[in-house]
Design a protein around this motif. Sequence first.
Motif, PDB file in Angstrom:
ATOM      1  N   ARG A 112      40.719  67.561  73.773  1.00 27.44           N
ATOM      2  CA  ARG A 112      39.988  68.145  74.883  1.00 27.44           C
ATOM      3  C   ARG A 112      40.563  67.756  76.241  1.00 27.44           C
ATOM      4  O   ARG A 112      40.705  68.604  77.122  1.00 27.44           O
ATOM      5  CB  ARG A 112      38.527  67.701  74.820  1.00 27.44           C
ATOM      6  CG  ARG A 112      37.588  68.800  75.238  1.00 27.44           C
ATOM      7  CD  ARG A 112      36.174  68.305  75.279  1.00 27.44           C
ATOM      8  NE  ARG A 112      35.419  69.011  76.280  1.00 27.44           N
ATOM      9  CZ  ARG A 112      34.336  68.545  76.857  1.00 27.44           C
ATOM     10  NH1 ARG A 112      33.877  67.372  76.532  1.00 27.44           N
ATOM     11  NH2 ARG A 112      33.710  69.268  77.764  1.00 27.44           N
ATOM     12  N   GLN A 114      39.396  75.480  73.969  1.00 27.01           N
ATOM     13  CA  GLN A 114      38.661  74.706  74.976  1.00 27.01           C
ATOM     14  C   GLN A 114      37.171  75.011  74.885  1.00 27.01           C
ATOM     15  O   GLN A 114      36.323  74.115  74.966  1.00 27.01           O
ATOM     16  CB  GLN A 114      39.140  75.074  76.384  1.00 27.01           C
ATOM     17  CG  GLN A 114      40.613  74.844  76.627  1.00 27.01           C
ATOM     18  CD  GLN A 114      40.906  73.534  77.359  1.00 27.01           C
ATOM     19  OE1 GLN A 114      40.003  72.735  77.589  1.00 27.01           O
ATOM     20  NE2 GLN A 114      42.176  73.325  77.682  1.00 27.01           N
ATOM     21  N   SER A 150      47.947  71.223  71.711  1.00 29.67           N
ATOM     22  CA  SER A 150      46.986  71.343  72.807  1.00 29.67           C
ATOM     23  C   SER A 150      45.985  72.436  72.458  1.00 29.67           C
ATOM     24  O   SER A 150      46.167  73.169  71.484  1.00 29.67           O
ATOM     25  CB  SER A 150      47.715  71.698  74.096  1.00 29.67           C
ATOM     26  OG  SER A 150      48.454  72.896  73.921  1.00 29.67           O
ATOM     27  N   LEU A 151      44.950  72.550  73.260  1.00 28.48           N
ATOM     28  CA  LEU A 151      43.941  73.580  73.017  1.00 28.48           C
ATOM     29  C   LEU A 151      44.286  74.861  73.743  1.00 28.48           C
ATOM     30  O   LEU A 151      44.778  74.832  74.870  1.00 28.48           O
ATOM     31  CB  LEU A 151      42.566  73.085  73.485  1.00 28.48           C
ATOM     32  CG  LEU A 151      41.983  71.888  72.742  1.00 28.48           C
ATOM     33  CD1 LEU A 151      40.623  71.519  73.345  1.00 28.48           C
ATOM     34  CD2 LEU A 151      41.849  72.178  71.257  1.00 28.48           C
ATOM     35  N   GLU A 186      34.257  72.359  73.826  1.00 26.08           N
ATOM     36  CA  GLU A 186      33.107  72.038  74.677  1.00 26.08           C
ATOM     37  C   GLU A 186      31.838  71.900  73.847  1.00 26.08           C
ATOM     38  O   GLU A 186      31.092  70.929  73.965  1.00 26.08           O
ATOM     39  CB  GLU A 186      32.871  73.170  75.686  1.00 26.08           C
ATOM     40  CG  GLU A 186      33.571  73.010  77.001  1.00 26.08           C
ATOM     41  CD  GLU A 186      33.289  74.208  77.909  1.00 26.08           C
ATOM     42  OE1 GLU A 186      32.106  74.561  78.079  1.00 26.08           O
ATOM     43  OE2 GLU A 186      34.271  74.814  78.414  1.00 26.08           O
TER      44      GLU A 186
END
Lengths: 122, 122
Positions: free
Chosen positions: A39, A94, A88-89, A98
């Motif tokens: 994140r 993302q 990575s996101l 969350e």
Amino acid sequence: MNLTAKMERGDLMAAACPSREVLKHVTSRWGVLVLIALRDETLRFSQLRRRVGGVSERMLAQTLQWLEGDGLVKRVAHEVVPPHVDYSLTPLGQQAAERVAALADWIETSLPKIAAHRKVGS
Amino acid sequence: MNLTAKMERGDLMAAACPSREVLKHVTSRWGVLVLIALRDETLRFSQLRRRVGGVSERMLAQTLQWLEGDGLVKRVAHEVVPPHVDYSLTPLGQQAAERVAALADWIETSLPKIAAHRKVGS
DNA sequence: GTAAGTACATACATTTGTGTAAGTATGGAT
DNA sequence: ATCCATACTTACACAAATGTATGTACTTAC
């Protein structure tokens, strides 16, 4: 916007809905933790492995492939020796992270209450 | 407020943390769906089973016991024949269900995008 | 020369999750 | 008299998740 882009919203209560698969990946034992770990920062395979306590290499690789397949994680391999791969996101990832992080945070925070209940209810 | 009540916050990244157990229950295949189903209304065992597509009796019972053990679900059995048992969320369960529902809703909404990615990435 | 780090894949073994079928005790419908 | 519904439990079985061990190809450190 063509036909495929107009596909309807999923329904998790329906056994045959494809959303069940996504749920499986996102809420899998390691999926949750990988999303949270990625994140705030891009991480390499080994870094991720050290960050997420208890994952085996095999499962981490597997989980990353699931999430990559769903378009939540982006994999970037640099063609060097020794290998260097960044995870990575994606924007979609993302958003998922969350929600997952909100749940995880609630669990971590509420653990004392839950543990207390366990003792009483023993 | 005694010692046990002051227990510290959990850490999901730590392999040995008890919060891992809670995560397992809440994010289990059927745990997610049960929490969501009980969010708006109290339901009986069979109602729950019909609402959550695909659960077996065995797994529904198992899942409910997990969640009850964590203090997220309240079970009320009326001593009558035939059996009548009501399941509902505790205040703690409501909080968990909110987070889980947020994630589930995101998945249902985002399914088209995810499915689209799958096709491209095939 | 030997060991360690990197990012995995593959084969195999084991644990866990999950499904199926049957059983329990009772009442109501057909 | 038979079947269905209720809310489960238990035994058995299978499929899936997960772990362990090993191999790869190369570099740096010791």
